[in-house]
Design a protein around this motif. Structure first.
Motif, PDB file in Angstrom:
ATOM      1  N   LYS A   1      42.169  37.400  41.207  1.00  0.00           N
ATOM      2  CA  LYS A   1      42.926  36.876  42.374  1.00  0.00           C
ATOM      3  C   LYS A   1      44.576  36.470  41.969  1.00  0.00           C
ATOM      4  O   LYS A   1      44.744  36.439  40.639  1.00  0.00           O
ATOM      5  N   PRO A   2      45.293  36.537  43.058  1.00  0.00           N
ATOM      6  CA  PRO A   2      46.680  36.285  42.721  1.00  0.00           C
ATOM      7  C   PRO A   2      47.232  34.673  42.499  1.00  0.00           C
ATOM      8  O   PRO A   2      46.186  34.000  42.803  1.00  0.00           O
ATOM      9  N   PRO A   3      48.149  34.742  42.041  1.00  0.00           N
ATOM     10  CA  PRO A   3      48.564  33.033  41.764  1.00  0.00           C
ATOM     11  C   PRO A   3      48.658  32.505  43.308  1.00  0.00           C
ATOM     12  O   PRO A   3      48.660  33.410  44.243  1.00  0.00           O
ATOM     13  N   GLU A   4      48.724  31.216  43.461  1.00  0.00           N
ATOM     14  CA  GLU A   4      48.728  30.566  44.776  1.00  0.00           C
ATOM     15  C   GLU A   4      50.031  30.796  45.536  1.00  0.00           C
ATOM     16  O   GLU A   4      51.076  31.005  44.484  1.00  0.00           O
ATOM     17  N   ARG A   5      49.971  31.020  46.790  1.00  0.00           N
ATOM     18  CA  ARG A   5      51.158  30.976  47.383  1.00  0.00           C
ATOM     19  C   ARG A   5      52.168  30.040  47.159  1.00  0.00           C
ATOM     20  O   ARG A   5      51.945  28.724  46.799  1.00  0.00           O
ATOM     21  N   SER A   6      53.581  30.233  47.029  1.00  0.00           N
ATOM     22  CA  SER A   6      54.654  29.435  47.032  1.00  0.00           C
ATOM     23  C   SER A   6      54.551  28.446  48.161  1.00  0.00           C
ATOM     24  O   SER A   6      54.443  28.751  49.159  1.00  0.00           O
TER      25      SER A   6
END
Length: 482
Positions: A227-232
């Motif tokens: 999974k990607p990092p959390e959104r900014s």
């Protein structure tokens, strides 16, 4: 009796003719001086649990009596430790430890060159990333919608994945792909990174299927945690209430979209698709994937039979019924124009060129509808906002109930998803009820289109051409004023 130096001196002499070989034992140490026709050697022998252990220590020139006796004593101590073993490897270590022989030179580790590594990988018959991608996309094309296949192919050929084209998929682990997704995320393409992760996961699930593992060597669950990092976090102090997912275009704006679509600026295929989208409020993928055979005249009424494969709600709940919509007025006219333009393509809105060199020409991409609305001056709505418009204005201006609007929007044909009677038995098409929603909505929008004030054709064409240029956005003040 113990071995003496006199025994050693005698053993050095050759045996007389006819004499037999003999052993001289040193007692409790287990040391043995073995004398034969080929010379004399030091040996060690003992009994352990009725098992005889023998070991040759060396020649008389190599070991003195004292050295041989020390080795024999060490061997006997070693035997008393049940977890130890006396053999040639132990003897070699003991000789090195006591300084009687030099340690062996270290074995130099052979390092593969880049060419050797590449050759070894190429010789591995299992799938490379490029080969695995093609097998996966073939499966997606067989089982999913064409739009999904196009989308997955686009994501799996992004620049960030190009370095892995020749690498074997079994060598690509979670950490590698997580770094790729994170790198994309850091460029600001956060939604793109999320989408990439959502495509890689099912690809690896496919590769780990039992029938594919002999060619992929991918183990189950390798990418399940990708999974990607959390959104900014974003803060917009001056943000108004019309942000993404909440904007309801006024009826005047919906009418303006219809008027521009009918102004002859857009390509005829795109213009007709926009008209059908505005007047029926169907999803953009449903619009672009309409097939010529899906339209028929029944008792003088044109009916659009949207198959379950192109219905979002039907796919989710396994509904095999079509979503039928009666078309009249400008909506019917748009479809009839497309049906009259030859029959080379099975699609109502055929694309102008293939998505990729060598592909068959499919239908127009759904993003074309977003682009068409984006370049219209005085328009801020997206395709999905049009569904929000009919839901809101249909209830407030035209007196529709929410259930009546759902009949048209294809939200489970206006019924709850857990309605057993509806899902199991009902095949009612409710065309009259749908006409009672679509006809007033079409008239409402057409009135707004007739009232729309547009610039002359040349000015409108120039404005839309300018808006097509990359990174050109319409000023918010101009949009709101329009």
């Amino acid at each position: 009796m113990p071995i003496t130096e006199a025994h050693v001196k005698t053993a050095r002499k050759p045996l007389p003719a006819g004499a037999k070989a003999y052993d001289v034992n040193d007692g409790k140490t287990g040391l043995v001086l073995r004398v034969g026709r080929r010379g004399a050697v030091w040996a060690w022998r003992t009994e352990v649990a009725t098992k005889t252990i023998r070991l040759t220590l060396g020649t008389l020139d190599f070991l003195t009596l004292t050295q041989a006796r020390k080795l024999a004593g060490a061997a006997m101590e070693q035997v008393r430790d049940r977890n130890s073993q006396v053999d040639d490897r132990w003897l070699q270590r003991e000789l090195v430890r006591t300084g009687m022989v030099e340690p062996p030179p270290p074995v130099e580790e052979k390092r593969e060159t880049v060419a050797e590594i590449s050759a070894r990988i190429d010789a591995d018959g299992r799938w490379s990333f490029a080969e695995a991608r093609e097998r996966f996309l073939d499966e997606v094309k067989r089982t999913r919608r064409e739009a999904t296949w196009v989308d997955y192919r686009k994501m799996l050929t992004v620049a960030e994945l190009q370095p892995f084209e020749r690498q074997k998929v079994w060598a690509l682990d979670l950490g590698t792909m997580a770094r790729v997704v994170a790198a994309m995320h850091r460029t600001g393409r956060e939604r793109h990174a999320e989408h990439l992760a959502s495509v890689i996961r099912p690809m690896w699930t496919f590769l780990a299927l039992e029938e594919n593992r002999h060619l992929s060597a991918v183990k189950p669950g390798v990418m399940s945690a990708l999974k990607p990092p959390e959104r900014s976090r974003k803060e917009h102090e001056d943000e108004d209430d019309d942000g993404p997912g909440s904007y309801v275009p006024p009826v005047a704006e919906v009418g303006r979209i219809l008027a521009i679509a009918q102004a002859g600026i857009l390509h005829p295929v795109v213009a007709a698709a926009v008209e059908l989208m505005v007047l029926t409020a169907q999803r953009r993928r449903t619009i672009v994937s309409a097939r010529r055979r899906d339209f028929a005249i029944e008792d003088g009424v044109m009916v659009w039979r949207i198959p379950p494969a192109f219905r979002k709600t039907a796919r989710k709940r396994g509904d095999n019924r079509s979503h039928d919509l009666p078309l009249a007025g400008a909506a019917r006219a748009a479809v009839e124009r497309m049906l009259a333009v030859g029959d080379e393509s099975r699609w109502l809105f055929p694309g102008l060129r293939p998505q990729k060199a060598g592909d068959d020409v499919g239908h127009v991409n759904e993003s074309v509808l977003n682009h068409a609305l984006r370049i219209m001056p005085g328009v801020v709505a997206s395709p999905h906002d049009l569904r929000r418009a009919i839901t809101t204005h249909g209830q407030e201006d035209l007196g529709f109930t929410l259930a009546e609007v759902k009949l048209v929007l294809d939200h489970n044909e206006g019924h709850a998803s857990d309605d057993v009677t509806e899902s199991a038995y009902s095949r009612a098409r409710r065309l009259a009820k749908k006409s009672a929603v679509l006809d007033p909505w079409r008239e409402h929008v057409e009135q707004a289109a007739a009232a729309a004030v547009l610039p002359d054709r040349d000015t409108l064409h120039a404005a839309m051409t300018e808006a097509r240029k990359p990174k050109i956005s319409k000023p918010a003040s101009e949009i709101r004023a329009a």
